[in-house]
Design a protein around this motif. Sequence first.
Motif, mmCIF file in Angstrom:
data_model
loop_
_atom_site.group_PDB
_atom_site.id
_atom_site.type_symbol
_atom_site.label_atom_id
_atom_site.label_comp_id
_atom_site.label_asym_id
_atom_site.label_seq_id
_atom_site.Cartn_x
_atom_site.Cartn_y
_atom_site.Cartn_z
ATOM 1 N N GLU A 1 0.831 -1.211 0.000
ATOM 2 C CA GLU A 1 0.000 0.000 0.000
ATOM 3 C C GLU A 1 0.858 1.251 0.000
ATOM 4 O OE1 GLU A 1 -2.182 -0.151 3.601
ATOM 5 O OE2 GLU A 1 -3.299 -1.943 3.053
ATOM 6 N N LEU A 2 2.163 1.096 0.244
ATOM 7 C CA LEU A 2 3.019 2.267 0.417
ATOM 8 C C LEU A 2 3.450 2.838 -0.925
ATOM 9 C CD1 LEU A 2 5.311 0.843 3.228
ATOM 10 C CD2 LEU A 2 3.178 2.093 3.469
ATOM 11 N N SER A 3 4.001 4.047 -0.884
ATOM 12 C CA SER A 3 4.512 4.670 -2.103
ATOM 13 C C SER A 3 5.875 4.066 -2.437
ATOM 14 C CB SER A 3 4.652 6.171 -1.890
ATOM 15 O OG SER A 3 5.790 6.432 -1.100
ATOM 16 N N GLY A 4 6.372 4.373 -3.644
ATOM 17 C CA GLY A 4 7.646 3.821 -4.090
ATOM 18 C C GLY A 4 8.786 4.099 -3.132
ATOM 19 N N GLY A 5 8.906 5.351 -2.707
ATOM 20 C CA GLY A 5 9.998 5.731 -1.820
ATOM 21 C C GLY A 5 9.883 5.059 -0.459
ATOM 22 N N GLN A 6 8.640 4.915 0.018
ATOM 23 C CA GLN A 6 8.429 4.260 1.315
ATOM 24 C C GLN A 6 8.768 2.776 1.236
ATOM 25 O OE1 GLN A 6 4.379 5.427 1.632
ATOM 26 N NE2 GLN A 6 4.820 7.250 2.850
ATOM 27 N N LYS A 7 8.359 2.139 0.114
ATOM 28 C CA LYS A 7 8.691 0.716 -0.080
ATOM 29 C C LYS A 7 10.203 0.537 -0.071
ATOM 30 C CE LYS A 7 4.969 -0.699 -3.121
ATOM 31 N NZ LYS A 7 4.683 -1.028 -4.509
ATOM 32 N N ARG A 8 10.885 1.446 -0.764
ATOM 33 C CA ARG A 8 12.347 1.371 -0.843
ATOM 34 C C ARG A 8 12.939 1.398 0.563
ATOM 35 N NH1 ARG A 8 15.792 3.491 -5.101
ATOM 36 N NH2 ARG A 8 14.081 2.807 -6.389
ATOM 37 N N ARG A 9 12.393 2.283 1.421
ATOM 38 C CA ARG A 9 12.927 2.381 2.767
ATOM 39 C C ARG A 9 12.627 1.137 3.599
ATOM 40 N NH1 ARG A 9 11.514 8.510 4.177
ATOM 41 N NH2 ARG A 9 9.508 7.676 3.657
ATOM 42 N N VAL A 10 11.464 0.532 3.349
ATOM 43 C CA VAL A 10 11.148 -0.716 4.046
ATOM 44 C C VAL A 10 12.175 -1.782 3.653
ATOM 45 C CG1 VAL A 10 9.477 -2.603 4.260
ATOM 46 C CG2 VAL A 10 8.682 -0.232 4.220
ATOM 47 N N ALA A 11 12.474 -1.840 2.350
ATOM 48 C CA ALA A 11 13.415 -2.855 1.868
ATOM 49 C C ALA A 11 14.803 -2.643 2.467
ATOM 50 C CB ALA A 11 13.476 -2.822 0.347
ATOM 51 N N ILE A 12 15.211 -1.383 2.544
ATOM 52 C CA ILE A 12 16.530 -1.104 3.127
ATOM 53 C C ILE A 12 16.516 -1.461 4.613
ATOM 54 C CG2 ILE A 12 18.227 0.705 3.636
ATOM 55 C CD1 ILE A 12 17.413 2.009 0.982
ATOM 56 N N ALA A 13 15.407 -1.136 5.294
ATOM 57 C CA ALA A 13 15.291 -1.493 6.710
ATOM 58 C C ALA A 13 15.409 -3.008 6.885
ATOM 59 C CB ALA A 13 13.956 -0.998 7.261
ATOM 60 N N GLY A 14 14.879 -3.761 5.920
ATOM 61 C CA GLY A 14 14.960 -5.224 5.974
ATOM 62 C C GLY A 14 16.391 -5.720 6.021
ATOM 63 N N VAL A 15 17.298 -4.989 5.378
ATOM 64 C CA VAL A 15 18.713 -5.375 5.407
ATOM 65 C C VAL A 15 19.388 -4.823 6.659
ATOM 66 C CG1 VAL A 15 20.922 -5.182 4.206
ATOM 67 C CG2 VAL A 15 18.843 -5.626 2.907
ATOM 68 N N LEU A 16 19.031 -3.588 7.030
ATOM 69 C CA LEU A 16 19.617 -2.985 8.238
ATOM 70 C C LEU A 16 19.298 -3.815 9.477
ATOM 71 C CD1 LEU A 16 19.087 0.888 8.014
ATOM 72 C CD2 LEU A 16 21.032 -0.484 7.320
ATOM 73 N N ALA A 17 18.099 -4.429 9.486
ATOM 74 C CA ALA A 17 17.659 -5.179 10.665
ATOM 75 C C ALA A 17 18.561 -6.384 10.946
ATOM 76 C CB ALA A 17 16.220 -5.635 10.470
ATOM 77 N N MET A 18 19.319 -6.802 9.943
ATOM 78 C CA MET A 18 20.259 -7.910 10.183
ATOM 79 C C MET A 18 21.493 -7.394 10.926
ATOM 80 S SD MET A 18 20.001 -10.203 6.719
ATOM 81 C CE MET A 18 21.092 -9.205 5.780
ATOM 82 N N GLN A 19 21.564 -6.087 11.113
ATOM 83 C CA GLN A 19 22.705 -5.416 11.738
ATOM 84 C C GLN A 19 24.034 -5.944 11.190
ATOM 85 O OE1 GLN A 19 22.117 -5.382 16.010
ATOM 86 N NE2 GLN A 19 20.336 -4.050 15.793
ATOM 87 N N PRO A 20 24.222 -5.785 9.890
ATOM 88 C CA PRO A 20 25.457 -6.266 9.277
ATOM 89 C C PRO A 20 26.633 -5.375 9.681
ATOM 90 C CG PRO A 20 24.179 -5.025 7.683
ATOM 91 C CD PRO A 20 23.342 -5.093 8.924
ATOM 92 N N ARG A 21 27.819 -5.910 9.584
ATOM 93 C CA ARG A 21 28.994 -5.081 9.897
ATOM 94 C C ARG A 21 29.389 -4.253 8.689
ATOM 95 N NH1 ARG A 21 33.534 -8.578 12.467
ATOM 96 N NH2 ARG A 21 34.719 -6.648 12.307
ATOM 97 N N ILE A 22 28.964 -4.750 7.524
ATOM 98 C CA ILE A 22 29.216 -3.992 6.300
ATOM 99 C C ILE A 22 27.889 -3.871 5.578
ATOM 100 C CG2 ILE A 22 30.497 -3.909 4.131
ATOM 101 C CD1 ILE A 22 31.830 -6.477 6.153
ATOM 102 N N LEU A 23 27.544 -2.656 5.168
ATOM 103 C CA LEU A 23 26.311 -2.437 4.431
ATOM 104 C C LEU A 23 26.683 -2.043 3.011
ATOM 105 C CD1 LEU A 23 23.206 -2.107 4.477
ATOM 106 C CD2 LEU A 23 23.574 0.274 5.123
#
Lengths: 288, 271
Positions: free
Chosen positions: A145-167
């Motif tokens: 339901e979100l806009s393109g930019g919001q979806k993009r941020r959700v997707a990035i959050a999905g990777v950040l949530a793994m708390q990687p040492r390198i992004l």
Amino acid sequence: MAAIIKTEHLTHVYGEGMPDATTALDDINIEIEEGEFVGVIGSTGSGKSTLITHFNGILKPTSGKVYVDSRDIWADPGKIREFRFLVGLVFQYPEYQLFEETVAKDIAFGPRNMGLDEAEIAHRVEVAAQFCGLPAEFMERSPFELSGGQKRRVAIAGVLAMQPRILVLDEPAAGLDPEGRDTILSQIKRFHKETGTTVVLVSHSMEDIAKYADRVLVMDQRKVAMFDTTAHVFAQAPRLLELGLSVPQITQIFLRLREMGLDIDTDVYTMPYAVNKILERAREKGVL
Amino acid sequence: MLRDITIGQHFPGDSIVHRTDPRLKLVLVLAYIILLFTSSNPLGLTLSVLLLGVLYRISRIPLKLILKSLKPIFPIVVFTGVLNLFFIVGEGDPLFRFWIFRIYKDGVVYAIQIAVRVMALIAGTSLLTYTTSPIVLTDAIERLLKPFARLGLPVHELAMMMTIALRFIPLLIEETDKIMNAQKARGAQIDSGNLKQRVTALIPVLIPLFISAFRRADELAMAMECRCYRGGDGRTRLKVLHFAGHDWLALAFCAVCFGIIFCTRFIMPGW
């Protein structure tokens, strides 16, 4: 300090052994230090995306080695998943990977694959969402339901949530409006500063790279053309133009001023620095 | 890797077999299949296989490809062959006897006959798909089915659907690859685990894939509308199929060969 990512004679050939085999990477030797913000630029087809997909073992080198945290990632192919969590990779147009019913569940997909307990997952989702500027009322909504930019941020959050040492991010701002670009990139920068995570950012925008990166890796024709501090790289404008790239507008202005006979440094690549430089010169000349 | 999958298995070339009108090739392949079943005496089958060999030779398709097209049906051929071998009860004494199994001469002959027939059938249709690109083939099907449009069959629409489907296969394969990589980067285990784990691991791939397929379909529909697509009525073609001189030659050649093969029925009756 030991390099967090290191490649040794990394070469990748697509479709090896086939008549249409093409070399995508040719003998890449680079070292990225822990805590750095590295920008990657290069014209289309120069091998940027192929290079970064080697960092977490999505692609396997045809020859050569990739070391993450001083460990050869392909030493034991069965343990490659460990490196996927260590090196968080955000692909181009990551919003097309969303699939869960709610934003929160989608962001939790990575941490859940890591086998963390529910409390930890919930905490990580919250932190990641906060970094990406996703308000709490989004969490129970469907990502579609979100806009393109919001979806993009959700997707990035999905990777950040793994708390990687390198992004590692492959053009995270592509196709967004200027405001969306700035929001996403400044959030990444804030994440970098506050957590000390190493960031590798691929971008076509010289302005963005100039603004955020400490060091810049320039790719050309499947090889590393330059890998130096941002100031040094953008000081070599003629070489960059030769490679089909450009320099930030502000650098272009300074280059032009120099051409016009002004005795001025050309290692200028951000606006505040440029303003300082000009003021400095003006003071020297006694104009101010 | 997923991108290695080829569908339509077209093998581009410039031989006369490649250049022959696709409508003619389609009709000839149908005739050939009928021939395989009406003239399945040893002489007829030998000649049919021989003819196919000659055509493959002319079209310069490597032997490796023919074997590749036969590979998937090989288990079926062996299976039916073995069944025929054991279950056909012929006249006279069995050739071989073991416990409850008896093999008769008729069984052996019949098994070989079936095997050759099925393999010739597959090799024959493969020749068509190797020498004709899927798009051209759809075009030919549309032209051949045109008379049925009067009976209300949506011929043009069917052909357009086939063309679009064929065009989308490589796109969707590429898309699947991308999505799988993105999910793998988040730690999804797509190529390991037990059956249940693997099926659940597919959900994160299939949902984005479906969404993207619908989105692409939407975009395509819009793009077609923008270019004033409104179905097959009055639509002209960029590449009009011509029945040229060499097509008549190919038709004549095949007609004679098929005729000879058909006549073997009368030379070897009782098969």
